[in-house]
Design a protein around this motif. Structure first.
Motif, short mmCIF file in Angstrom:
data_model
loop_
_atom_site.label_atom_id
_atom_site.label_comp_id
_atom_site.label_asym_id
_atom_site.label_seq_id
_atom_site.Cartn_x
_atom_site.Cartn_y
_atom_site.Cartn_z
N GLY A 184 -113.44 40.51 -52.78
CA GLY A 184 -114.88 40.43 -53.00
C GLY A 184 -115.30 40.42 -54.46
N ILE A 185 -114.36 40.19 -55.38
CA ILE A 185 -114.74 40.12 -56.79
C ILE A 185 -115.61 38.87 -57.00
N THR A 186 -116.42 38.88 -58.04
CA THR A 186 -117.31 37.75 -58.33
C THR A 186 -117.00 37.16 -59.70
N ARG A 187 -117.25 35.87 -59.82
CA ARG A 187 -117.11 35.18 -61.10
C ARG A 187 -118.30 34.25 -61.29
N GLU A 188 -118.71 34.10 -62.52
CA GLU A 188 -119.81 33.19 -62.83
C GLU A 188 -119.26 31.77 -62.94
N LYS A 189 -119.98 30.81 -62.33
CA LYS A 189 -119.55 29.42 -62.32
C LYS A 189 -120.65 28.51 -62.85
N ARG A 190 -120.22 27.50 -63.58
CA ARG A 190 -121.12 26.43 -64.03
C ARG A 190 -120.42 25.12 -63.70
N VAL A 191 -120.94 24.36 -62.74
CA VAL A 191 -120.21 23.23 -62.21
C VAL A 191 -121.10 21.99 -62.10
N HIS A 192 -120.44 20.84 -61.86
CA HIS A 192 -121.12 19.58 -61.61
C HIS A 192 -120.99 19.27 -60.12
N PRO A 193 -122.05 19.45 -59.34
CA PRO A 193 -121.97 19.26 -57.88
C PRO A 193 -121.87 17.78 -57.51
N HIS A 194 -120.99 17.46 -56.54
CA HIS A 194 -120.80 16.06 -56.14
C HIS A 194 -121.04 15.80 -54.65
N TYR A 195 -120.58 16.70 -53.78
CA TYR A 195 -120.72 16.48 -52.34
C TYR A 195 -120.91 17.81 -51.63
N LEU A 196 -121.52 17.72 -50.45
CA LEU A 196 -121.50 18.82 -49.50
C LEU A 196 -120.70 18.35 -48.30
N LYS A 197 -119.85 19.24 -47.77
CA LYS A 197 -119.05 18.89 -46.60
C LYS A 197 -119.12 20.04 -45.61
N GLU A 198 -119.30 19.70 -44.34
CA GLU A 198 -119.31 20.72 -43.30
C GLU A 198 -117.98 20.74 -42.59
N ASP A 199 -117.51 21.94 -42.27
CA ASP A 199 -116.29 22.10 -41.49
C ASP A 199 -116.41 23.36 -40.66
N GLN A 200 -116.28 23.21 -39.35
CA GLN A 200 -116.30 24.34 -38.42
C GLN A 200 -117.54 25.21 -38.64
N GLN A 201 -118.69 24.54 -38.73
CA GLN A 201 -119.99 25.18 -38.86
C GLN A 201 -120.14 25.98 -40.16
N ARG A 202 -119.40 25.60 -41.18
CA ARG A 202 -119.58 26.17 -42.51
C ARG A 202 -119.76 25.03 -43.50
N TRP A 203 -120.59 25.26 -44.50
CA TRP A 203 -120.83 24.23 -45.52
C TRP A 203 -120.05 24.56 -46.79
N TYR A 204 -119.50 23.52 -47.39
CA TYR A 204 -118.72 23.65 -48.61
C TYR A 204 -119.27 22.70 -49.68
N LEU A 205 -119.26 23.18 -50.89
CA LEU A 205 -119.68 22.37 -52.04
C LEU A 205 -118.44 21.85 -52.75
N LEU A 206 -118.39 20.54 -52.97
CA LEU A 206 -117.34 19.94 -53.78
C LEU A 206 -117.92 19.69 -55.16
N ALA A 207 -117.33 20.33 -56.16
CA ALA A 207 -117.91 20.25 -57.50
C ALA A 207 -116.81 20.27 -58.54
N TYR A 208 -117.10 19.67 -59.70
CA TYR A 208 -116.17 19.70 -60.81
C TYR A 208 -116.40 20.97 -61.62
#
Length: 303
Positions: free
Chosen positions: A148-172
């Motif tokens: 459960g640790i956290t990290r700060e992210k700064r990314v370039h978002p490209h796609y959203l993909k759903e799998d098994q009723q969960r959404w995922y962000l594809l980003a650089y």
């Protein structure tokens, strides 16, 4: 057409707000919420007259009755209509996604979607808008597998993909294409003053070709897999194949056998276990052993 779409946007925002954890939503709070969400979609502010008209149209279009309780001082959805939630959940998701884009957009260039409405999807419109206008985003990401640790992210978002009723962000992320579970994104911020050049040459269909689900772990080899089931399980696997590579090699009253070719990830093993009543792993042997050990350990825990 634009005004009709804007009206649908408002109505779906109202429904989303009223079906939340808060039983009664005060008029001013609902008005502020709808205005804020519409501004995110380049829409206009709302007033009480517009809100009441939308509420009336919601009943006509969706069959959902919204009332105002004077004692509680807030709007609420009729309890009878809460039983219909599964009926309109899919519709809500489709509008969540489509309304985040304008009518001239090609949805498939932004979203790789199935037709479910997963939980924790509140930030989907904001993510879609960032992808559409090529704005970087920043957020706090929760790494569940690391305690459960956290990290700060700064990314370039490209796609959203759903799998098994969960959404995922594809980003650089620092030049590397990564996958982030949307449910674990916190404090999402769109850096509207910045833009990036979106990579339109990602071989998106190839990216997940050899994996089950979202995790395409290149360190895991692609293997030939043979699985045997009885005819009953086979009937389900014929209608809903385990993977696009599935090939039927035996289909009789006694046996249903298939051949697959993919990476044997944890997600794939979990999928096998979910329909393992008659499963026999023919090959590879290390997968057979892995399944056996899982059941041996489970048996020990449940004695």
């Amino acid at each position: 057409m634009g005004r009709k779409i804007e009206g649908l946007q408002r109505m779906l925002i109202i429904i989303n707000r009223l079906k939340g954890m808060q039983r009664y939503v005060p008029r001013e709070e609902l008005e502020r919420y709808v205005t804020l969400r519409m501004e995110e979609r380049d829409g206009t502010a709302v007033n009480i007259r517009t809100l009441q008209r939308d509420i009336n149209e919601i009943e006509e279009l969706f069959g959902i009755r919204i009332h105002f309780d004077k004692k509680q001082g807030g709007y609420y959805i009729d309890e009878e209509d809460e039983l219909k939630q599964e009926q309109y959940n899919r519709l809500l998701l489709n509008f969540d996604l489509l309304n985040a884009l304008d009518s001239t957009s090609n949805l498939h260039t932004y979203v790789l979607a199935e037709h479910h409405r997963p939980a924790n999807n509140e930030c989907l419109p904001q993510l879609l808008k960032a992808i559409k206008f090529s704005h970087p985003i920043s957020f706090t990401y929760v790494y569940v597998r690391e305690g459960g640790i956290t990290r700060e992210k700064r990314v370039h978002p490209h796609y959203l993909k759903e799998d098994q009723q969960r959404w995922y962000l594809l980003a650089y992320d620092n030049g590397e294409l990564k996958t982030f579970n949307v449910a674990y994104i916190r404090n999402l911020r769109t850096l509207g003053g910045e833009t990036f050049k979106r990579n339109m040459n990602i071989p998106i269909n190839e990216l997940f070709k050899d994996c089950y689900g979202i995790w395409n772990q290149l360190s895991i080899p692609v293997e030939d897999i043979e699985l045997s089931y009885d005819a009953l399980d086979g009937s389900f696997l014929k209608s809903v194949p385990l993977h696009h590579s599935q090939e039927i090699i035996i289909d009789t009253k006694e046996e249903f056998r298939i051949r697959l070719r993919l990476r044997i990830t944890n997600d794939f093993v979990m999928a096998l276990l979910s329909r393992s009543r008659s499963l026999t792993v023919v090959k590879p042997l290390h997968l057979r052993e892995r399944v056996r050990m899982i059941y041996e350990e489970a048996l020990t825990r449940n004695l």
